[in-house]
Design a protein around this motif. Structure first.
Motif, PDB file in Angstrom:
ATOM      1  N   ARG A  18      -7.470   6.540  27.588  1.00 43.02           N
ATOM      2  CA  ARG A  18      -6.582   7.659  27.918  1.00 43.02           C
ATOM      3  C   ARG A  18      -5.934   7.458  29.287  1.00 43.02           C
ATOM      4  N   SER A  19      -6.670   6.786  30.196  1.00 39.04           N
ATOM      5  CA  SER A  19      -6.130   6.549  31.537  1.00 39.04           C
ATOM      6  C   SER A  19      -5.167   5.369  31.568  1.00 39.04           C
ATOM      7  N   ARG A  64      -8.674  14.013  35.808  1.00 41.33           N
ATOM      8  CA  ARG A  64      -8.754  14.251  34.365  1.00 41.33           C
ATOM      9  C   ARG A  64      -9.949  13.523  33.753  1.00 41.33           C
ATOM     10  N   ARG A  80     -21.903   7.994  40.163  1.00 41.14           N
ATOM     11  CA  ARG A  80     -20.873   7.569  39.215  1.00 41.14           C
ATOM     12  C   ARG A  80     -19.534   7.502  39.951  1.00 41.14           C
ATOM     13  N   LEU A  81     -18.878   6.360  39.812  1.00 43.07           N
ATOM     14  CA  LEU A  81     -17.572   6.169  40.433  1.00 43.07           C
ATOM     15  C   LEU A  81     -16.523   5.952  39.346  1.00 43.07           C
ATOM     16  N   LEU A  82     -15.441   6.673  39.443  1.00 47.96           N
ATOM     17  CA  LEU A  82     -14.280   6.397  38.603  1.00 47.96           C
ATOM     18  C   LEU A  82     -13.255   5.736  39.504  1.00 47.96           C
ATOM     19  N   VAL A  83     -12.950   4.487  39.221  1.00 45.30           N
ATOM     20  CA  VAL A  83     -12.139   3.695  40.139  1.00 45.30           C
ATOM     21  C   VAL A  83     -10.842   3.278  39.472  1.00 45.30           C
ATOM     22  N   LEU A  93       1.384  -7.940  33.208  1.00 43.99           N
ATOM     23  CA  LEU A  93      -0.071  -7.936  33.281  1.00 43.99           C
ATOM     24  C   LEU A  93      -0.606  -6.753  32.479  1.00 43.99           C
ATOM     25  N   MET A 107     -16.915   7.160  27.625  1.00 42.64           N
ATOM     26  CA  MET A 107     -16.358   6.378  28.726  1.00 42.64           C
ATOM     27  C   MET A 107     -15.180   5.533  28.236  1.00 42.64           C
ATOM     28  N   CYS A 128      -8.375   0.811  40.348  1.00 36.85           N
ATOM     29  CA  CYS A 128      -8.093  -0.305  41.272  1.00 36.85           C
ATOM     30  C   CYS A 128      -6.719  -0.853  40.893  1.00 36.85           C
ATOM     31  N   ASN A 176      -2.404  -9.088  41.424  1.00 35.13           N
ATOM     32  CA  ASN A 176      -3.732  -8.872  40.861  1.00 35.13           C
ATOM     33  C   ASN A 176      -3.664  -7.933  39.659  1.00 35.13           C
ATOM     34  N   LEU A 177      -4.730  -7.948  38.883  1.00 34.14           N
ATOM     35  CA  LEU A 177      -4.814  -7.079  37.712  1.00 34.14           C
ATOM     36  C   LEU A 177      -5.163  -5.660  38.112  1.00 34.14           C
ATOM     37  N   ARG A 178      -4.614  -4.694  37.377  1.00 35.26           N
ATOM     38  CA  ARG A 178      -5.062  -3.315  37.545  1.00 35.26           C
ATOM     39  C   ARG A 178      -6.327  -3.104  36.700  1.00 35.26           C
ATOM     40  N   LEU A 179      -7.356  -2.601  37.343  1.00 34.27           N
ATOM     41  CA  LEU A 179      -8.610  -2.316  36.658  1.00 34.27           C
ATOM     42  C   LEU A 179      -8.881  -0.820  36.700  1.00 34.27           C
ATOM     43  N   LEU A 180      -9.207  -0.259  35.551  1.00 25.87           N
ATOM     44  CA  LEU A 180      -9.710   1.112  35.496  1.00 25.87           C
ATOM     45  C   LEU A 180     -11.202   0.993  35.226  1.00 25.87           C
ATOM     46  N   VAL A 181     -11.994   1.424  36.182  1.00 21.17           N
ATOM     47  CA  VAL A 181     -13.434   1.170  36.115  1.00 21.17           C
ATOM     48  C   VAL A 181     -14.197   2.491  36.061  1.00 21.17           C
ATOM     49  N   ASP A 182     -14.995   2.641  35.021  1.00 23.71           N
ATOM     50  CA  ASP A 182     -15.930   3.764  34.972  1.00 23.71           C
ATOM     51  C   ASP A 182     -17.311   3.182  35.274  1.00 23.71           C
ATOM     52  N   CYS A 183     -17.668   3.267  36.550  1.00 17.35           N
ATOM     53  CA  CYS A 183     -18.954   2.717  37.001  1.00 17.35           C
ATOM     54  C   CYS A 183     -19.979   3.844  36.899  1.00 17.35           C
ATOM     55  N   ASN A 184     -20.618   3.921  35.745  1.00 23.34           N
ATOM     56  CA  ASN A 184     -21.480   5.066  35.424  1.00 23.34           C
ATOM     57  C   ASN A 184     -22.949   4.655  35.283  1.00 23.34           C
ATOM     58  N   PRO A 214      -3.465  -2.627  42.107  1.00 22.57           N
ATOM     59  CA  PRO A 214      -2.754  -3.416  43.140  1.00 22.57           C
ATOM     60  C   PRO A 214      -1.237  -3.332  42.987  1.00 22.57           C
ATOM     61  N   HIS A 215      -0.766  -2.542  42.015  1.00 17.82           N
ATOM     62  CA  HIS A 215       0.677  -2.487  41.768  1.00 17.82           C
ATOM     63  C   HIS A 215       1.344  -1.286  42.446  1.00 17.82           C
ATOM     64  N   GLY A 266     -21.386   0.057  35.514  1.00 15.37           N
ATOM     65  CA  GLY A 266     -22.475   0.835  36.107  1.00 15.37           C
ATOM     66  C   GLY A 266     -23.848   0.474  35.573  1.00 15.37           C
ATOM     67  N   GLY A 312     -12.111   7.614  27.704  1.00 19.56           N
ATOM     68  CA  GLY A 312     -11.512   7.980  28.983  1.00 19.56           C
ATOM     69  C   GLY A 312     -10.690   6.845  29.571  1.00 19.56           C
TER      70      GLY A 312
END
Lengths: 237, 237
Positions: free
Chosen positions: A73-74, B73, B38-41, A3, A67, B43, A36-44, B45-46, A11, A70
């Motif tokens: 990079r994550s 970071r 602002r949320l950095l999430v 995945l 954003m 998510c 499930n998928l891994r999500l990196l979310v910047d809700c800004n 599932p792994h 955001g 970032g």
């Protein structure tokens, strides 16, 4: 199974981002949590307002680019953005990334062509910043589809409604107003209506209107799954 | 106004993370989009399953520590985690951070003491990994509150139900089963029930039971707002 990790520029507004995550989760239908998928979310929500820019004030482009960087990079393998209007800054986002950016505008235009090839005039419910940037008008014109937009009075009503939705108004009155605006486009000759703002589907669904509704958020969910889960080749970075 | 950026270790499960974001958004009642947090999430599932660990298999601690580091970071001013059981690895998370980690367990114990000082026996609906780590039992004992847990048969029913919820089952049958398990704790003498797993409130609400329900997700939402928006002093890093 490999995945991909999805970076989400979000955001704008936060409710649309939550809606995207919720719909993606439900569409994934994962047999276990780990599927499930891994999500990196910047809700800004502090990105400068795309529809009320001051020429000398802060601009969204550099914030969105930061954003995006970032998220890469994550560990994001590709990046999506749960906001149509902010795609006016797609160039700055792409310039900040070495991984692919999946454009909601391009994916929607491609899906319109693939699924509704007979449509020659598409109605567009979108914010002023999205209209001014001609995101959909230009993308659809390449496929010889004409974009019908609201007149000045209709757009004013749409913008008033949009900011009420962003404040959390998902009332029946809000739903009735969005439906009335969609009906204006249909009366003007639209053979299909594009929900070209991620707040629109929060108060408008297919049963509400007499022509097909192309929900750009649904497009983003479907295409994210195709790229991240089903192994479809990503667009070039 | 100086809002803090919140890092969220999530994905355990993803529905609980979406629920946290949705509730936080609604509780914020922001007058404009830009007034939201602002949320950095992350998510993810792994993360190895906290309830089915193999001694020689992958462990959650290092994964959670890496997620926490990534959030800091990316700009998080403090970090929360939308999962009770994963707090068994709180030490590894704290060790990876230089910003504060707000413990859902500690905040819940403090809120129980502050809001329900008369309660001496609290029933706990929590997963086996959470129970084995004695997260709530030890935290509540410090306040001279006894923790009542399900017996082996009840816990087996709870774990079966938990994994059904993680697969998306929010049916009436799931709700009835969660209510029955809460009632077992009340029948055993619980003066209050702690929804000590972020999946529990997806199918259990206060009207369902005859004693007060302490919803740990609601605690996390309220305390996140206090720290990030209302300027309450954060715990030490």
């Amino acid at each position: 199974m490999s995945l991909k990790t999805v970076g989400v520029i979000g955001g704008m507004g936060p409710a649309a981002t939550v809606d995207f995550m919720d719909r993606l989760l439900k569409a994934t239908k994962a047999p276990t949590e780990q599927d499930n998928l891994r999500l990196l979310v910047d809700c800004n929500p502090h990105v400068p307002d795309r529809n009320h820019l001051q020429p000398d004030g802060p601009q969204p482009g550099p914030v969105l680019a930061q954003m995006a960087r970032g998220l890469e990079r994550s560990g994001a393998d590709f990046v999506v953005m749960a906001c149509n209007t902010a795609h006016a800054y797609e160039g700055e986002i792409r310039a900040a990334l070495t991984v692919p950016f999946v454009s909601l505008i391009a994916e929607t235009a491609a899906m319109l062509k693939a699924r509704h090839p007979q449509v020659k005039r598409a109605g567009l419910l979108a914010a002023s910043g999205c209209l001014d940037a001609r995101l959909y008008q230009d993308a659809l014109a390449k496929n010889e589809v004409e974009t019908l937009t609201l007149d000045a009075e209709g757009l004013q009503r749409f913008m008033t409604l949009l900011y009420e939705i962003k404040r959390g108004d998902l009332s029946d009155a809000a739903r009735a107003e969005m439906r009335a605006l969609a009906d204006l486009l249909i009366a003007a000759g639209a053979e299909l209506v594009i929900a070209g703002c991620t707040e629109v589907p929060l108060v408008l669904a297919q049963p509400d209107i007499a022509k097909p509704l192309l929900d750009t958020m649904a497009v983003l969910v479907e295409r994210t799954l195709a790229y991240a889960r089903d192994g479809e080749a990503l667009p070039a970075a």
